[in-house]
Scaffold this active site. Structure first.
Site, PDB file in Angstrom:
ATOM      1  CG  HIS A 176      -4.549   2.895  -0.539  1.00 20.30           C
ATOM      2  ND1 HIS A 176      -5.481   2.277   0.262  1.00 20.30           N
ATOM      3  CD2 HIS A 176      -3.522   3.236   0.295  1.00 20.30           C
ATOM      4  CE1 HIS A 176      -5.043   2.254   1.518  1.00 20.30           C
ATOM      5  NE2 HIS A 176      -3.863   2.838   1.569  1.00 20.30           N
ATOM      6  CG  HIS A 226       2.242  -0.003   4.421  1.00 22.51           C
ATOM      7  ND1 HIS A 226       1.956  -0.932   5.401  1.00 22.51           N
ATOM      8  CD2 HIS A 226       1.120   0.742   4.271  1.00 22.51           C
ATOM      9  CE1 HIS A 226       0.713  -0.733   5.831  1.00 22.51           C
ATOM     10  NE2 HIS A 226       0.183   0.269   5.170  1.00 22.51           N
ATOM     11  CG  ASP A 260      -2.047  -0.948   1.173  1.00 22.86           C
ATOM     12  OD1 ASP A 260      -2.045  -1.801   0.266  1.00 22.86           O
ATOM     13  OD2 ASP A 260      -2.931  -0.869   2.039  1.00 22.86           O
ATOM     14  CG  ASP A 261       0.103   3.768   2.280  1.00 20.62           C
ATOM     15  OD1 ASP A 261      -1.054   3.528   1.897  1.00 20.62           O
ATOM     16  OD2 ASP A 261       0.423   3.825   3.481  1.00 20.62           O
ATOM     17  CG  HIS A 275      -3.482   7.122   3.106  1.00 19.43           C
ATOM     18  ND1 HIS A 275      -3.678   6.969   4.478  1.00 19.43           N
ATOM     19  CD2 HIS A 275      -3.159   5.900   2.663  1.00 19.43           C
ATOM     20  CE1 HIS A 275      -3.458   5.704   4.815  1.00 19.43           C
ATOM     21  NE2 HIS A 275      -3.158   5.032   3.741  1.00 19.43           N
TER      22      HIS A 275
HETATM   23 ZN   LIG Z   1      -2.627   3.096   3.197  1.00 18.38          ZN
END
Ligand SMILES: [Zn+2]
Length: 284
Positions: free
Chosen positions: A144, A238, A93-94, A148
């Protein structure tokens, strides 16, 4: 930027509650109704089978034949795959993030496995080449949000715009229209799920969370994943949002050990295609 707040269900998961008890909640729209969702160009998919390197693939044909990708079912919400299959999914993620995304891609390539990257629109716009590299390596990608936020703290219109902005940028940069969505912090409510579903996005959570974003140490990340991973696990890691060197350092041992246990690594779309027929077919 990483998941600092987890919903109750996810904390339960992180503390090792059996994944089977936290079943996938509502699986709808399985099957051919989702036919229109597949946006992945066939040419990219063909790169999924390593055609060179030390590992010979006896069944590989010299000329890639255009194998049509089966449709990815649209799932309302799930935190795991099929518990009867010895397969698991790594998710990152991210990102994309300079340095770490490339490092993760390098490890995955070394083991010829594919993962799923839930990207932020803002970083896809900032690092378009990284996003394209992820796709070119055969990995799946998902939405995503743009930058955020906790979507449950936004108005429905703002939340929808966060998801759409990321989707549009991912589509423009990579040519892939996302079919997967992961809410930041795992924070969602019914309106958020409905928005994602209305955009033909399957909401994907996880059931193995080593809390790598908190940098607990390479050993802690590794041990958590190896302790809690089981059939159908979706593992959260991540590649963006900060210093991810511990995540990268843990990855080789994690993959080697799980391969030695006989697990097959699949992408989330593959995992969704392997789900059993939906036990619940109505949307409340
Ligand atoms: Zn995230």
């Amino acid at each position: 930027m990483a998941a600092r707040k987890l919903s109750t269900i996810l904390e339960l998961l992180a503390s090792g509650i059996a994944a089977a008890t936290i079943l996938a909640l509502l699986v709808i729209g399985l099957g051919s109704s989702a036919l229109g969702l597949i946006q992945r160009p066939t040419a990219r998919h063909q790169t999924g089978t390593p055609s060179s390197g030390a590992t010979a693939t006896p069944t590989a044909s010299p000329t890639p034949s255009p194998t049509p990708t089966p449709p990815t079912p649209l799932v309302y919400l799930t935190a795991h795959g099929n518990p009867h299959l010895h397969e698991i999914a790594l998710t990152f993620d991210d990102g994309p993030a300079q340095g770490y995304t490339e490092a993760v891609l390098g490890v995955l390539k070394q083991f010829h496995i594919h993962a799923t990257f839930f990207m932020l629109g803002i970083w896809v716009q900032t690092y378009p080449n990284l996003a394209r590299e992820v796709v070119a390596d055969g990995h799946a990608i998902g939405d995503h949000t743009w930058n955020h936020p906790d979507l449950t703290r936004l108005s429905p219109d703002q939340a929808r715009q966060q998801i759409i902005d990321a989707r549009n940028t991912i589509q423009k940069v990579t040519g892939i229209t996302p079919t997967l969505f992961r809410p930041p912090y795992g924070s969602y409510n019914r309106p958020i799920l409905d928005i994602a579903h209305s955009l033909k996005l399957s909401t994907i959570l996880w059931n193995v969370d080593p809390r790598d974003w908190s940098r607990p140490g390479v050993g802690a990340i590794t041990n958590n994943i190896l302790t809690f991973t089981q059939n159908g696990s979706i593992i959260l890691m991540h590649d963006g949002g900060g210093d991810r060197s511990q995540t990268v350092a843990a990855l080789t041992t994690v993959i080697e050990t799980l391969l030695a246990r006989g697990f097959t690594f699949v992408t989330i779309p593959e995992m969704l295609r392997h789900l059993p027929p939906a036990p619940i077919t109505q949307q409340p």
